[in-house]
Design a protein around this motif. Structure first.
Motif, PDB file in Angstrom:
ATOM      1  N   GLY A 104       0.827  -1.207   0.000  1.00 25.68           N
ATOM      2  CA  GLY A 104       0.000   0.000   0.000  1.00 25.68           C
ATOM      3  C   GLY A 104       0.856   1.250   0.000  1.00 25.68           C
ATOM      4  O   GLY A 104       2.064   1.202  -0.297  1.00 25.68           O
ATOM      5  N   GLY A 105       0.224   2.366   0.340  1.00 24.07           N
ATOM      6  CA  GLY A 105       0.868   3.669   0.244  1.00 24.07           C
ATOM      7  C   GLY A 105       2.097   3.834   1.130  1.00 24.07           C
ATOM      8  O   GLY A 105       2.988   4.627   0.813  1.00 24.07           O
ATOM      9  N   LEU A 106       2.156   3.084   2.237  1.00 25.67           N
ATOM     10  CA  LEU A 106       3.339   3.149   3.097  1.00 25.67           C
ATOM     11  C   LEU A 106       4.604   2.928   2.267  1.00 25.67           C
ATOM     12  O   LEU A 106       5.608   3.640   2.428  1.00 25.67           O
ATOM     13  CB  LEU A 106       3.215   2.088   4.204  1.00 25.67           C
ATOM     14  CG  LEU A 106       4.477   1.770   5.000  1.00 25.67           C
ATOM     15  CD1 LEU A 106       4.975   2.984   5.768  1.00 25.67           C
ATOM     16  CD2 LEU A 106       4.222   0.617   5.977  1.00 25.67           C
TER      17      LEU A 106
ATOM     18  N   SER B  17      -7.723  -0.196  -5.348  1.00 24.59           N
ATOM     19  CA  SER B  17      -7.780  -0.133  -3.890  1.00 24.59           C
ATOM     20  C   SER B  17      -7.545  -1.470  -3.233  1.00 24.59           C
ATOM     21  O   SER B  17      -7.818  -2.518  -3.811  1.00 24.59           O
ATOM     22  CB  SER B  17      -9.169   0.369  -3.490  1.00 24.59           C
ATOM     23  OG  SER B  17      -9.264   0.510  -2.102  1.00 24.59           O
ATOM     24  N   ARG B  18      -7.034  -1.423  -2.007  1.00 23.30           N
ATOM     25  CA  ARG B  18      -7.106  -2.598  -1.152  1.00 23.30           C
ATOM     26  C   ARG B  18      -8.576  -2.792  -0.797  1.00 23.30           C
ATOM     27  O   ARG B  18      -9.289  -1.814  -0.551  1.00 23.30           O
ATOM     28  CB  ARG B  18      -6.323  -2.364   0.139  1.00 23.30           C
ATOM     29  CG  ARG B  18      -4.826  -2.284  -0.052  1.00 23.30           C
ATOM     30  CD  ARG B  18      -4.096  -2.162   1.290  1.00 23.30           C
ATOM     31  NE  ARG B  18      -4.344  -0.896   1.950  1.00 23.30           N
ATOM     32  CZ  ARG B  18      -4.938  -0.775   3.134  1.00 23.30           C
ATOM     33  NH1 ARG B  18      -5.352  -1.830   3.798  1.00 23.30           N
ATOM     34  NH2 ARG B  18      -5.119   0.409   3.682  1.00 23.30           N
ATOM     35  N   PHE B  19      -9.030  -4.043  -0.770  1.00 18.48           N
ATOM     36  CA  PHE B  19     -10.403  -4.314  -0.329  1.00 18.48           C
ATOM     37  C   PHE B  19     -10.375  -4.469   1.185  1.00 18.48           C
ATOM     38  O   PHE B  19     -10.279  -5.567   1.710  1.00 18.48           O
ATOM     39  CB  PHE B  19     -10.954  -5.589  -0.986  1.00 18.48           C
ATOM     40  CG  PHE B  19     -11.282  -5.449  -2.456  1.00 18.48           C
ATOM     41  CD1 PHE B  19     -11.016  -4.288  -3.165  1.00 18.48           C
ATOM     42  CD2 PHE B  19     -11.896  -6.502  -3.136  1.00 18.48           C
ATOM     43  CE1 PHE B  19     -11.337  -4.169  -4.516  1.00 18.48           C
ATOM     44  CE2 PHE B  19     -12.220  -6.392  -4.492  1.00 18.48           C
ATOM     45  CZ  PHE B  19     -11.929  -5.218  -5.182  1.00 18.48           C
TER      46      PHE B  19
ATOM     47  N   GLN C 210     -11.737   0.014   5.658  1.00 14.62           N
ATOM     48  CA  GLN C 210     -11.401   1.438   5.559  1.00 14.62           C
ATOM     49  C   GLN C 210     -11.837   2.057   4.237  1.00 14.62           C
ATOM     50  O   GLN C 210     -12.273   3.206   4.178  1.00 14.62           O
ATOM     51  CB  GLN C 210      -9.872   1.562   5.703  1.00 14.62           C
ATOM     52  CG  GLN C 210      -9.291   2.878   5.302  1.00 14.62           C
ATOM     53  CD  GLN C 210      -7.769   2.830   5.166  1.00 14.62           C
ATOM     54  OE1 GLN C 210      -7.134   1.829   5.484  1.00 14.62           O
ATOM     55  NE2 GLN C 210      -7.183   3.914   4.716  1.00 14.62           N
ATOM     56  N   LYS C 211     -11.720   1.301   3.154  1.00 11.23           N
ATOM     57  CA  LYS C 211     -11.851   1.874   1.816  1.00 11.23           C
ATOM     58  C   LYS C 211     -13.298   2.018   1.363  1.00 11.23           C
ATOM     59  O   LYS C 211     -13.550   2.600   0.293  1.00 11.23           O
ATOM     60  CB  LYS C 211     -11.054   1.044   0.807  1.00 11.23           C
ATOM     61  CG  LYS C 211      -9.573   0.931   1.152  1.00 11.23           C
ATOM     62  CD  LYS C 211      -8.857   2.274   1.013  1.00 11.23           C
ATOM     63  CE  LYS C 211      -7.377   2.175   1.378  1.00 11.23           C
ATOM     64  NZ  LYS C 211      -6.693   3.463   1.283  1.00 11.23           N
ATOM     65  N   GLY C 212     -14.252   1.475   2.112  1.00 17.20           N
ATOM     66  CA  GLY C 212     -15.672   1.672   1.792  1.00 17.20           C
ATOM     67  C   GLY C 212     -16.128   1.014   0.499  1.00 17.20           C
ATOM     68  O   GLY C 212     -17.140   1.412  -0.077  1.00 17.20           O
TER      69      GLY C 212
HETATM   70  P1  ADP Z   1      -3.396   2.565   1.227  1.00 17.03           P
HETATM   71  O1  ADP Z   1      -1.974   2.703   1.577  1.00 17.03           O
HETATM   72  O2  ADP Z   1      -4.302   2.757   2.394  1.00 17.03           O
HETATM   73  O3  ADP Z   1      -3.711   1.304   0.501  1.00 17.03           O
HETATM   74  P2  ADP Z   1      -2.930   4.823  -0.593  1.00 17.03           P
HETATM   75  O4  ADP Z   1      -3.864   5.537  -1.486  1.00 17.03           O
HETATM   76  O5  ADP Z   1      -2.062   5.623   0.265  1.00 17.03           O
HETATM   77  O6  ADP Z   1      -3.789   3.769   0.235  1.00 17.03           O
HETATM   78  O7  ADP Z   1      -1.926   3.966  -1.458  1.00 17.03           O
HETATM   79  C1  ADP Z   1      -2.293   2.864  -2.211  1.00 17.03           C
HETATM   80  C2  ADP Z   1      -1.183   2.557  -3.176  1.00 17.03           C
HETATM   81  O8  ADP Z   1      -1.249   1.187  -3.534  1.00 17.03           O
HETATM   82  C3  ADP Z   1      -1.283   3.331  -4.469  1.00 17.03           C
HETATM   83  O9  ADP Z   1       0.002   3.540  -4.983  1.00 17.03           O
HETATM   84  C4  ADP Z   1      -2.092   2.371  -5.350  1.00 17.03           C
HETATM   85  O10 ADP Z   1      -1.892   2.591  -6.705  1.00 17.03           O
HETATM   86  C5  ADP Z   1      -1.554   1.046  -4.907  1.00 17.03           C
HETATM   87  N1  ADP Z   1      -2.497  -0.074  -5.052  1.00 17.03           N
HETATM   88  C6  ADP Z   1      -3.493  -0.433  -4.219  1.00 17.03           C
HETATM   89  N2  ADP Z   1      -4.121  -1.538  -4.665  1.00 17.03           N
HETATM   90  C7  ADP Z   1      -3.501  -1.885  -5.814  1.00 17.03           C
HETATM   91  C8  ADP Z   1      -3.687  -2.950  -6.768  1.00 17.03           C
HETATM   92  N3  ADP Z   1      -4.648  -3.855  -6.622  1.00 17.03           N
HETATM   93  N4  ADP Z   1      -2.865  -2.992  -7.828  1.00 17.03           N
HETATM   94  C9  ADP Z   1      -1.890  -2.067  -7.988  1.00 17.03           C
HETATM   95  N5  ADP Z   1      -1.672  -1.044  -7.143  1.00 17.03           N
HETATM   96  C10 ADP Z   1      -2.456  -0.956  -6.066  1.00 17.03           C
END
Ligand code: ADP
Ligand code: GLC
Length: 492
Positions: free
Chosen positions: A21-23, A311-313, A316-318
């Motif tokens: 994720g974004g971290l 998005s992650r399912f 949090q993500k709704g």
């Molecule tokens: P979080 O860290 O809570 O998941 P953020 O918006 O900060 O949310 O960051 C998500 C990051 O992960 C972004 O760079 C996004 O493009 C990437 N990401 C999330 N899910 C996927 C996926 N299924 N495939 C590719 N990239 C993903």
């Protein structure tokens, strides 16, 4: 000019090596911006087996390192090194027992690994041991999220008299307060912080261990990743039980907005796109939309608005709310959706069935796919983030740069980065709503869709405005620098 700082980043993931994720985006990008300001940064990560060592030119750095844990247990590891752009060294802690397996935090069924408390306590202790073994002068130990939240406590207890680390300030960044590192207290002895620290102002939480809580207590400065989320987490509604702990920090708790790594996320140079584009020449965006519609089996038509989701399912993500809204939207309007993501198994199944229910109108891909994430950012007209809470969120900032107007819930970093559309004046960069309900989401999608069909002049001006916003890392890095100096001042 003040003296450059020696900074060590401790994290559980980082781009380009490993990301959930974004971290990982932040850990891969903020050090470069700090280096541009003149500081020296080292990053330390676990060496997960899924990291492709050969691809990154990883080399052995330290053959063997002994790490003391609590109860007189000594663990052993090796350390590798690789370099990211700008020659920033990234060190990898290698330990087969803990990191040689499929998965980062959980198994294929989305279940957390049972030994996560030990995996990350060991990692954190080992990272600090590496600073000592290598005699690195260290001003700042910067830990991220619960996985490395034990570092500030280790600094102030185990290592308070250790010459290399005794002057270092401990910084703790909360990327997500929902994950706290909550474990049964039977695991406490291994962690090695002593029962005197298992108290309700530090690591104890309802008679269980809470890594994040102790991290907040011991850090010299704590921050989260947007000003609005810093404010929201001080309330019982969004503080997830940590609001009192955060309020107790007073001025030592701040919000610093994440940045975007425009070297990775820029439609003018993006190597994953079939065509590049910029505010001056938007032809490539239409090409990306065509490619995207084709790839997902949608009706190829530039005149139908397309809403993308990556998005992650996770709760949090709704996305459960969005799922409820999608049926309403598709039945009421001429609109298309593309969803890319993975996580919650029930949601995966539900989203997987949508393309068959609405052929040519909805595309779903379950999985993690970075090139497709880039194409969705570029080829969509709108990007939806119906988050229940969002510490910062990066995708909406990527969307702005790609001229893909965000449709977001007004919370956390989403509230801070998207400017609400004003139908009278045409101002704004996106569409925001407040209620956590499918019907509110249908309404806001309807608003965006009607803007697409009926107010093209506004739409085009918003796209131009969105693409020229600057969320680069430099401004954020300056704020981190200020926070580091404040932490040193407080510690000194
Ligand atoms: P979080 O860290 O809570 O998941 P953020 O918006 O900060 O949310 O960051 C998500 C990051 O992960 C972004 O760079 C996004 O493009 C990437 N990401 C999330 N899910 C996927 C996926 N299924 N495939 C590719 N990239 C993903
Ligand atoms: C977390 C948050 C997200 C934030 C990211 C990077 O995963 O959920 O909002 O952008 O960390 O800080």
């Amino acid at each position: 000019m003040s003296a450059p700082l020696n900074i060590v980043f401790l994290a559980s993931e980082g781009v380009p090596f490993v990301k959930t994720g974004g971290l990982a985006d932040v850990v891969g990008a903020l050090p470069k911006a700090l280096q541009d300001l003149g500081h020296q940064v080292r990053i330390i990560l676990p060496k997960y087996s899924k990291i492709d060592a050969a691809k990154f030119g990883m080399e052995r750095f330290q053959e063997s390192m002994g790490v003391w844990m609590g109860g007189g247990v000594q663990e052993w590891c090796a350390v590798d090194v690789a370099y990211i752009e700008g020659d920033i060294p990234v060190y990898f802690i290698e330990n087969w027992k803990f990191y040689e397996r499929d998965g980062i935090y959980n198994d294929a069924n989305n279940r957390d690994f049972n030994d996560n408390p030990e995996r990350y306590a060991f990692f954190t202790r080992a990272a600090l041991q590496l600073c000592i073994d290598q005699q690195w002068p260290t001003d700042i130990v910067h830990s991220h999220d619960w996985q490395t939240a034990l570092a500030p406590g280790y600094l102030k207890t185990w290592f308070r008299n250790e010459p290399i680390l005794s002057r270092a300030a401990g910084i703790f960044t909360i990327h997500n307060i929902q994950y706290q590192g909550n474990f049964p207290k039977t695991r406490w002895p291994y962690i090695g912080l002593g029962w005197e620290n298992f108290t309700s102002d530090k690591y104890e939480d309802h008679d269980r261990i809470n890594y994040l809580k102790g991290g907040i207590a011991f850090a010299d400065m704590v921050n989260t990743v947007s000003p609005t989320y810093a404010f929201e987490t001080k309330s019982s509604e969004l503080g997830m039980g940590m609001n009192n702990q955060l309020n107790a920090k007073g001025d030592a708790y701040v919000g610093i907005l994440n940045g975007v790594d425009y070297a990775d996320w820029n439609p003018a140079t993006d190597k994953y796109l079939p065509a590049n584009y910029s505010p001056e020449d938007m032809a490539g965006k239409a090409e990306c939309k065509r490619a995207l519609q084709e790839m997902f089996g949608l009706e190829v038509n530039p005149d139908i608005p397309l809403v993308g989701v990556v998005s992650r399912f996770a709760d949090q993500k709704g996305l459960d709310l969005l799922y409820g809204a999608i049926h309403g939207a598709v039945n009421r309007m001429k609109v298309q959706f593309i969803i890319l993501g993975s996580g919650d198994k029930q949601l995966e199944t539900a989203y997987m069935q949508l393309p068959a229910q609405y052929p040519g109108r909805i595309g779903t891909l379950i999985g993690y796919d970075n090139p497709k994430a880039h194409l969705i950012e570029a080829g969509s007209d709108f990007f939806a983030m119906p988050s229940r809470f969002e510490p910062c969120g990066l995708n909406q900032m990527y969307s702005l740069k790609y001229g893909t107007l965000p449709i977001v819930r007004a919370t956390g970093g989403l509230a801070d980065t998207v400017v609400q559309y004003n139908e009278q004046t045409g101002e704004g960069t996106g569409f925001k709503y407040t209620d956590n309900t499918p019907s509110a989401i249908v309404d806001v999608i309807g608003w965006a869709v009607s803007t697409f069909y009926d107010r093209k002049i506004h739409l085009d001006a918003m796209i131009q405005r969105a693409m020229t916003q600057d969320f680069g890392w430099l401004q954020s890095a300056r704020q981190y620098e200020t926070m580091y100096r404040e932490a040193l001042r407080r510690k000194g």
